[in-house]
Design a protein around this motif. Structure first.
Motif, PDB file in Angstrom:
ATOM      1  N   ALA A  47      25.924   6.889  56.474  1.00 29.76           N
ATOM      2  CA  ALA A  47      24.567   6.566  56.019  1.00 29.76           C
ATOM      3  C   ALA A  47      23.661   7.783  55.907  1.00 29.76           C
ATOM      4  O   ALA A  47      22.911   7.906  54.923  1.00 29.76           O
ATOM      5  CB  ALA A  47      23.954   5.513  56.937  1.00 29.76           C
ATOM      6  N   PRO A  48      23.648   8.719  56.872  1.00 27.53           N
ATOM      7  CA  PRO A  48      22.728   9.873  56.734  1.00 27.53           C
ATOM      8  C   PRO A  48      22.937  10.634  55.428  1.00 27.53           C
ATOM      9  O   PRO A  48      21.959  10.975  54.744  1.00 27.53           O
ATOM     10  CB  PRO A  48      23.068  10.717  57.965  1.00 27.53           C
ATOM     11  N   GLY A  49      24.172  10.918  55.094  1.00 23.39           N
ATOM     12  CA  GLY A  49      24.442  11.648  53.849  1.00 23.39           C
ATOM     13  C   GLY A  49      24.088  10.835  52.615  1.00 23.39           C
ATOM     14  O   GLY A  49      23.536  11.363  51.640  1.00 23.39           O
ATOM     15  N   ILE A  50      24.401   9.547  52.645  1.00 24.41           N
ATOM     16  CA  ILE A  50      24.102   8.686  51.489  1.00 24.41           C
ATOM     17  C   ILE A  50      22.596   8.599  51.260  1.00 24.41           C
ATOM     18  O   ILE A  50      22.115   8.743  50.134  1.00 24.41           O
ATOM     19  CB  ILE A  50      24.709   7.283  51.713  1.00 24.41           C
ATOM     20  N   LEU A  51      21.832   8.398  52.339  1.00 21.24           N
ATOM     21  CA  LEU A  51      20.381   8.281  52.197  1.00 21.24           C
ATOM     22  C   LEU A  51      19.729   9.613  51.846  1.00 21.24           C
ATOM     23  O   LEU A  51      18.615   9.649  51.328  1.00 21.24           O
ATOM     24  CB  LEU A  51      19.779   7.720  53.495  1.00 21.24           C
ATOM     25  N   ALA A  52      20.451  10.697  52.106  1.00 17.51           N
ATOM     26  CA  ALA A  52      19.933  12.017  51.725  1.00 17.51           C
ATOM     27  C   ALA A  52      20.200  12.336  50.259  1.00 17.51           C
ATOM     28  O   ALA A  52      19.814  13.415  49.779  1.00 17.51           O
ATOM     29  CB  ALA A  52      20.538  13.093  52.621  1.00 17.51           C
ATOM     30  N   GLY A  53      20.870  11.418  49.568  1.00 14.12           N
ATOM     31  CA  GLY A  53      21.103  11.619  48.141  1.00 14.12           C
ATOM     32  C   GLY A  53      22.492  12.076  47.779  1.00 14.12           C
ATOM     33  O   GLY A  53      22.722  12.579  46.679  1.00 14.12           O
ATOM     34  N   SER A  54      23.458  11.926  48.684  1.00 11.26           N
ATOM     35  CA  SER A  54      24.840  12.334  48.416  1.00 11.26           C
ATOM     36  C   SER A  54      25.745  11.118  48.523  1.00 11.26           C
ATOM     37  O   SER A  54      26.318  10.849  49.591  1.00 11.26           O
ATOM     38  CB  SER A  54      25.287  13.411  49.402  1.00 11.26           C
ATOM     39  N   PRO A  55      25.889  10.360  47.441  1.00 17.73           N
ATOM     40  CA  PRO A  55      26.744   9.158  47.498  1.00 17.73           C
ATOM     41  C   PRO A  55      28.199   9.527  47.776  1.00 17.73           C
ATOM     42  O   PRO A  55      28.658  10.619  47.425  1.00 17.73           O
ATOM     43  CB  PRO A  55      26.579   8.550  46.105  1.00 17.73           C
ATOM     44  N   VAL A  56      28.904   8.606  48.401  1.00 16.60           N
ATOM     45  CA  VAL A  56      30.344   8.768  48.627  1.00 16.60           C
ATOM     46  C   VAL A  56      31.062   8.267  47.380  1.00 16.60           C
ATOM     47  O   VAL A  56      30.858   7.119  46.960  1.00 16.60           O
ATOM     48  CB  VAL A  56      30.794   7.979  49.867  1.00 16.60           C
ATOM     49  N   GLU A  57      31.908   9.102  46.783  1.00 11.80           N
ATOM     50  CA  GLU A  57      32.569   8.739  45.528  1.00 11.80           C
ATOM     51  C   GLU A  57      34.069   8.979  45.625  1.00 11.80           C
ATOM     52  O   GLU A  57      34.515   9.879  46.339  1.00 11.80           O
ATOM     53  CB  GLU A  57      31.995   9.547  44.360  1.00 11.80           C
ATOM     54  N   ALA A  58      34.814   8.181  44.892  1.00 10.32           N
ATOM     55  CA  ALA A  58      36.264   8.360  44.767  1.00 10.32           C
ATOM     56  C   ALA A  58      36.725   7.585  43.547  1.00 10.32           C
ATOM     57  O   ALA A  58      36.106   6.579  43.165  1.00 10.32           O
ATOM     58  CB  ALA A  58      36.995   7.867  46.011  1.00 10.32           C
ATOM     59  N   SER A  59      37.792   8.047  42.901  1.00 14.20           N
ATOM     60  CA  SER A  59      38.310   7.345  41.727  1.00 14.20           C
ATOM     61  C   SER A  59      39.812   7.558  41.622  1.00 14.20           C
ATOM     62  O   SER A  59      40.342   8.585  42.071  1.00 14.20           O
ATOM     63  CB  SER A  59      37.610   7.842  40.455  1.00 14.20           C
ATOM     64  N   PHE A  60      40.475   6.571  41.027  1.00 12.37           N
ATOM     65  CA  PHE A  60      41.919   6.613  40.812  1.00 12.37           C
ATOM     66  C   PHE A  60      42.202   6.107  39.402  1.00 12.37           C
ATOM     67  O   PHE A  60      41.540   5.184  38.928  1.00 12.37           O
ATOM     68  CB  PHE A  60      42.652   5.733  41.830  1.00 12.37           C
ATOM     69  N   ALA A  61      43.172   6.701  38.752  1.00 13.72           N
ATOM     70  CA  ALA A  61      43.526   6.282  37.396  1.00 13.72           C
ATOM     71  C   ALA A  61      44.138   4.890  37.438  1.00 13.72           C
ATOM     72  O   ALA A  61      44.978   4.592  38.284  1.00 13.72           O
ATOM     73  CB  ALA A  61      44.501   7.271  36.783  1.00 13.72           C
ATOM     74  N   TRP A  62      43.697   4.024  36.504  1.00  7.97           N
ATOM     75  CA  TRP A  62      44.256   2.669  36.422  1.00  7.97           C
ATOM     76  C   TRP A  62      44.951   2.487  35.074  1.00  7.97           C
ATOM     77  O   TRP A  62      46.153   2.288  35.006  1.00  7.97           O
ATOM     78  CB  TRP A  62      43.118   1.648  36.616  1.00  7.97           C
TER      79      TRP A  62
END
Length: 788
Positions: A47-62
């Protein structure tokens, strides 16, 4: 990514739950609470990082060829929804361990499906791809269908489950069309990229927006699709608490809030959201006032609150966005607590009807205190989080505070929210009074006191509403500020005290008006009974489903007539209507390259081909004219045998032999079939029907010939057959056809052999079955009877 592992953990634990329920009874719900609890703890740790403006991201090819990927993105809004879906969900799973009896029917299935629903809802709020969101969205619809209809022997449960599925999934298909439009005109299916750079200049954007809103409105039970939610209350109370207070119905609100920063200024987004949200608020609150069943009262109240949340989430201003997050959290806490309270009352007393309850406040004081706190939050009474969120909502629509709205519109919305809030206060007080007030009557059996584990979950949720109301800076305000950072204008913080503002005065008037409404509740009830009963949305739904059923029945009756000529006619007509029309359009527009002069068309390569063609034509025409079945079969076989001549003339004796064997086998099989059929065709088309058949067959034949002719000029790559002769020699073969069948396309040949063998077995079975029936139906020999 850990989130993907947590989603898979939901699936893995769900698979094990039926066995755990059989071994440990309802205590298996504690194990089911672990995946949602893990999700809540994991997002809180980030939460601290997300609320500071750094969303958690990840992606995989489908599906890389189509640019589709499984993408996740957790920002402040996704964090808020994850806390509701997984945090409140874990509490409800623990509550379910006390609510359900260990020997309940299909308890393992219910527990597993509820956890699958939790995983699907977690996927909805964390994905960053429109297609993946739609997949999870539909998974929630399917699992909620199974949960609502869990008691499959109950007609009402089955009907409510089907109704919820039709409304939410049917509108979901419209939403899918909207997603495809958004992705195509925006050039990406990433939600975050579409919101940050919406394709505002495209004329198709308003259409896409309306289609997406249709799906969101249906999911969140907005007018006129609100009727399915009260009907779904036939589900067990923990299921209702989770689906209709914390998770499923908030899916539509979440989608509106997710897209609002980018699309709120697109017409007619704001008009639709505000108008439908206000209508839902007022209608749900008015109907909640007249309910005597505590669960139904909460259900209609949920409809009203969902209208409130949709209005705030879709307005598209910073102040309304902050209010939306505050109200979203408050609703999850107080509505979850109240639903669980109703479950305790129902289990301990055997009823949830207001007229049959009395004196529970003294017998269950702890439960009554928690319910009072939750109801106060729902009514917007300080210092609850519900008051903080409603204060922000009123502030947002004070004229001049939302520059996107003209002054008269702000006043109208403000009056609408105030009127609906008066109704909310009225039905909140009615709930609390009807559940816990009054004196126990003489002779009433005192209900058994609930266990601590049964009462603790609603108390926890009610306490969360108090803590977040007294200290919004602890959780609610950081989440709201994080989401509202996408809007530029203004600065507002969720707080218990903002001074003597106009919003505070309106809040005081709402409480006073709600108190008067409750004081005059008998007069209000008489007024509601006196109002004429008008046609409602549920009646329209039943009329619509009946019309669809009638239409489908008519189509089926005409299409499935049992006539083979009719079936063939439908297939050939479809062939002409789709590829045929498309070919004509392509020819008119010049999209198809015609063969060059001297290319493709010639009369014959050998005069003998003309002789074979004459044989084929004569036998084909004779087959059509023949009215006896067996001669028709012989003529049809002669047509097929004549075709083998073409292969022989083109130097392919192996193919000719294969076709000869297939035709021989087919003829033998059909001879067996004809033994059981009449000698002549029973009906033959005459008049216009005959002419229509000839016209249809001629058109299809022309289409096939044209397609074959055009295909010869449509080659864009070298033939794959080049080099096959050399490869056959390298493999030690001398017969190229055999090498193609057995080596180069061995799997296809194997499949064809299986298909032929299966068809032969099926036909043989039909023939033998027919023969066995004939033997059974034979009359006994009279001579044998006489001897007996």
């Amino acid at each position: 990514m850990p989130l993907l592992l947590i989603l898979l953990l939901h699936l893995a634990v769900a698979v094990l739950l039926p066995s755990l329920v059989r071994a440990h009874g309802s205590r298996a719900f504690y194990a089911a609470s672990l995946p949602p609890a893990a999700a809540a703890v994991w997002v809180l740790s980030h939460a601290p990082g997300i609320l500071a403006g750094s969303p958690v991201e990840a992606s995989f090819a489908w599906v890389p060829a189509l640019g589709i990927e499984i993408a996740f993105r957790i920002d402040a809004l996704a964090l808020t929804m994850t806390l509701l879906v997984s945090g409140v969900g874990a509490v409800i799973f623990c509550y379910s361990a006390s609510y359900f009896r260990s020997g309940a029917v299909a308890l393992g299935r219910l527990c597993a499906v509820l956890l699958l629903f939790a995983g699907a809802m977690l996927g909805v709020v964390t994905t960053d791809n429109l297609f993946v969101l739609f997949v999870f969205w539909e998974l929630t619809s399917v699992t909620s269908f199974l949960l609502i209809g869990n008691e499959d022997r109950n007609v009402g449960a089955r009907r409510a489950a089907v109704q919820a599925l039709i409304v939410t999934s049917g509108s979901g298909l419209l939403m899918l069309v909207g997603f495809v439009l958004l992705g195509e005109i925006g050039g990406t299916y990433r939600i975050s990229e579409l919101v940050s750079a919406p394709p505002t200049g495209d004329p198709w954007l308003p259409v896409a927006v309306v289609l997406v809103l249709a799906g969101a409105f249906a999911k969140s039970a907005q007018v006129p699709l609100h009727f399915w939610l009260p009907g779904a209350m036939v589900a067990p109370t923990p299921v209702s608490a989770y689906l209709h207070a914390a998770a499923m119905v908030k899916g539509g609100v979440y989608l509106v809030a997710r897209l609002a920063p980018g699309f709120a200024d697109v017409e007619p987004w704001r008009v639709l959201v505000i108008t439908i949200g206000l209508a839902t608020m007022l209608l749900g609150g008015w109907r909640a006032l007249r309910q005597s069943d505590l669960k139904l009262l909460l259900a209609h109240g949920t409809v009203s609150q969902l209208g409130f949340l949709t209005l705030l989430a879709g307005t598209g201003s910073r102040l309304a966005a902050i209010a939306a997050v505050g109200a979203l959290l408050a609703h999850g806490f107080f509505k979850g607590a109240l639903f669980l309270t109703v479950g305790v009352i129902d289990k301990q007393t055997g009823t949830r009807t207001i007229g049959e309850l009395a004196g529970l406040g003294r017998r269950m004081p702890l439960l009554a205190a928690g319910a009072a706190a939750a109801a106060a939050s729902m009514a917007g009474v300080p210092p609850m989080l519900g008051f903080v969120g409603k204060e922000a909502a009123l502030e947002a629509f004070v004229p001049g505070h939302t520059p996107q709205l003209p002054g008269w519109a702000s006043v109208a919305v403000l009056l609408g929210i105030a009127g609906a809030s008066v109704l909310t206060f009225g039905y909140s007080a009615r709930f609390l009074w009807g559940a816990f007030a009054g004196e126990a009557r003489d002779g009433d059996r005192a209900p058994e006191a609930p266990s601590r584990g049964f009462v603790l979950p609603p108390l926890l949720l009610a306490a969360a509403g108090i803590v977040c109301g007294v200290s919004p800076a602890l959780l609610a305000d950081p989440l709201a500020q994080g989401y509202a950072s996408g809007f530029r204008e203004g600065s507002y913080h969720l707080a218990l005290w903002h001074g003597a503002t106009p919003a505070l005065g309106i809040s005081a008037l709402i409480i006073a008006g709600g108190a008067v409404l409750f004081w005059k509740r008998r007069a209000v009830a008489r007024a509601q009974r006196a109002m004429a009963v008008s046609a409602n949305a549920e009646v329209s739904y039943h009329m619509f489903t009946h019309a669809v059923y009638t239409f489908a029945l008519g189509v089926t009756r005409r299409a499935q007539s049992g006539s083979l000529p009719v079936y063939l006619g439908i297939i050939l007509a479809t062939l002409l209507a789709l590829p045929g029309v498309r070919l004509v359009v392509a020819l008119v527009n010049g999209d198809v390259d015609l063969p060059e002069p001297g290319q493709g068309l010639r009369l014959w390569d050998s005069p003998l081909e003309g002789l074979v063609a004459v044989v084929i034509a004569v036998t084909a025409v004779a087959t059509v004219r023949e009215h006896r079945r067996f001669p028709a079969l012989i003529l049809l076989s002669a047509t097929g045998f004549a075709l083998t001549g073409l292969f022989v003339l083109h130097g392919a004796p192996d193919l000719a032999l294969t076709l000869l064997l297939v035709e021989t086998l087919t003829t033998i099989i059909l001879v067996f079939v004809l033994r059981r059929l009449p000698a002549t065709f029973s009906t033959r088309p005459n008049g216009w029907m005959k002419r229509l058949t000839v016209l249809l067959c001629a058109a299809v034949g022309t289409l096939i010939a044209a397609l074959l002719w055009l295909m010869t000029a449509a080659r864009t790559d070298p033939p794959v057959s080049r080099g096959l002769a050399e490869q056959a020699k390298e493999a030690g073969g001398h017969n190229l056809v055999n090498m193609i069948l057995a080596e180069f396309r061995a799997l296809d040949t194997f499949g064809e052999v299986i298909v032929l063998a299966t068809a032969a077995v099926a036909v043989s079975s039909l023939v033998l079955l027919n023969r066995r029936n004939r033997v059974v139906e034979e009359e006994p020999d009279e001579t044998e009877e006489e001897h007996a």
